[in-house]
Design a protein around this motif. Structure first.
Motif, PDB file in Angstrom:
ATOM      1  N   UNK A  89     -12.422  15.354  25.646  1.00 53.72           N
ATOM      2  CA  UNK A  89     -13.817  15.729  25.458  1.00 53.72           C
ATOM      3  C   UNK A  89     -14.179  15.494  23.910  1.00 53.72           C
ATOM      4  N   UNK A  90     -13.465  15.710  23.260  1.00 55.18           N
ATOM      5  CA  UNK A  90     -13.755  14.957  21.436  1.00 55.18           C
ATOM      6  C   UNK A  90     -12.462  15.303  21.008  1.00 55.18           C
ATOM      7  N   UNK A  91     -11.756  13.826  20.032  1.00 56.12           N
ATOM      8  CA  UNK A  91     -10.474  14.351  19.492  1.00 56.12           C
ATOM      9  C   UNK A  91     -10.841  15.194  18.539  1.00 56.12           C
ATOM     10  N   UNK A  92      -9.855  15.693  17.937  1.00 51.36           N
ATOM     11  CA  UNK A  92      -9.732  16.355  16.905  1.00 51.36           C
ATOM     12  C   UNK A  92      -9.082  16.095  16.137  1.00 51.36           C
ATOM     13  N   UNK A 103      -7.447  23.847  15.265  1.00 55.58           N
ATOM     14  CA  UNK A 103      -7.776  23.774  16.445  1.00 55.58           C
ATOM     15  C   UNK A 103      -8.105  25.621  17.048  1.00 55.58           C
ATOM     16  N   UNK A 104      -9.529  25.829  17.400  1.00 54.53           N
ATOM     17  CA  UNK A 104      -9.489  27.396  17.438  1.00 54.53           C
ATOM     18  C   UNK A 104      -9.839  27.549  18.258  1.00 54.53           C
ATOM     19  N   UNK A 105      -8.678  28.001  19.261  1.00 54.20           N
ATOM     20  CA  UNK A 105      -8.541  28.578  21.159  1.00 54.20           C
ATOM     21  C   UNK A 105      -8.885  29.927  21.059  1.00 54.20           C
ATOM     22  N   UNK A 129     -16.838  21.434  17.222  1.00 60.05           N
ATOM     23  CA  UNK A 129     -17.060  20.550  18.444  1.00 60.05           C
ATOM     24  C   UNK A 129     -16.366  20.889  19.663  1.00 60.05           C
ATOM     25  N   UNK A 130     -16.799  21.455  20.583  1.00 61.41           N
ATOM     26  CA  UNK A 130     -15.546  21.416  21.547  1.00 61.41           C
ATOM     27  C   UNK A 130     -14.302  19.825  21.621  1.00 61.41           C
ATOM     28  N   UNK A 131     -13.285  20.777  21.961  1.00 57.34           N
ATOM     29  CA  UNK A 131     -12.297  19.326  22.354  1.00 57.34           C
ATOM     30  C   UNK A 131     -11.385  19.202  23.291  1.00 57.34           C
ATOM     31  N   UNK A 132     -12.174  20.067  24.405  1.00 60.68           N
ATOM     32  CA  UNK A 132     -11.106  20.616  25.890  1.00 60.68           C
ATOM     33  C   UNK A 132     -12.163  20.632  26.844  1.00 60.68           C
ATOM     34  N   UNK A 133     -12.573  19.706  27.613  1.00 61.89           N
ATOM     35  CA  UNK A 133     -13.362  20.479  28.521  1.00 61.89           C
ATOM     36  C   UNK A 133     -12.519  20.494  29.714  1.00 61.89           C
ATOM     37  N   UNK A 134     -13.040  21.705  30.873  1.00 63.64           N
ATOM     38  CA  UNK A 134     -12.165  21.889  31.889  1.00 63.64           C
ATOM     39  C   UNK A 134     -10.776  22.624  31.651  1.00 63.64           C
ATOM     40  N   UNK A 135     -10.436  22.985  30.767  1.00 69.44           N
ATOM     41  CA  UNK A 135      -8.669  23.378  30.115  1.00 69.44           C
ATOM     42  C   UNK A 135      -8.823  24.764  31.088  1.00 69.44           C
ATOM     43  N   UNK A 136      -8.063  24.811  32.131  1.00 69.81           N
ATOM     44  CA  UNK A 136      -7.398  25.803  32.730  1.00 69.81           C
ATOM     45  C   UNK A 136      -5.996  25.890  33.258  1.00 69.81           C
TER      46      UNK A 136
END
Length: 142
Positions: A89-92, A103-105, A129-136
């Motif tokens: 969704x966004x770059x780091x 990167x906070x997870x 900012x959210x950097x990954x979406x639909x992370x499953x």
């Protein structure tokens, strides 16, 4: 190695321990060497800016790999992950300031599936900012 997490002891809503992963320019150079991905957007600030990026950015696969570490650290077995996918969704963005980026997870069990598997939904952010979406991840437990 077998997973240390028991399927019968996990409930929907179980939160995995959150983790922070620092990323510096040196991290990106090491990852480039290991992956063979020497695209200059990952190490050359001038080039990254010329192509419209705010600065050097972390490799997408690196970001994805760091995120799933929350799952593999939780289960104790990298082989427990049977399926994993994300949307970028966004770059780091990794500035050359001696600190880099973080990167906070976090993760949460979203569903119990068949055959001792669960779906874990991950949230990955950097600089708020959210950097990954639909992370499953689908994970097999003992």
């Amino acid at each position: 190695m077998a997973t240390t997490v028991k399927y019968d002891e996990v409930e929907v809503g179980t939160e995995l321990p959150a983790q922070s992963f620092p990323v510096t320019r040196a991290t990106l150079v090491r990852y480039a060497g290991a992956s063979g991905d020497f695209n200059p957007i990952h190490w050359n600030e001038k080039f990254a800016v010329e192509v419209g990026l705010p600065d050097v950015i972390a490799h997408g696969m690196f970001t994805m790999a760091e995120a799933v570490r929350v799952v593999t650290d939780w289960t104790g077995d990298p082989g427990s992950v049977v399926e994993y996918g994300v949307r970028f969704t966004k770059p780091v963005v990794v500035p050359d300031d001696g600190r880099g980026a973080v990167i906070e997870v976090s993760g949460k069990v979203a569903a119990k599936l068949d055959d001792h598997t669960v779906r874990v939904d991950l949230t990955a952010t950097s600089a708020g900012q959210k950097v990954l979406g639909m992370s499953r991840a689908v994970v097999r437990l003992s």
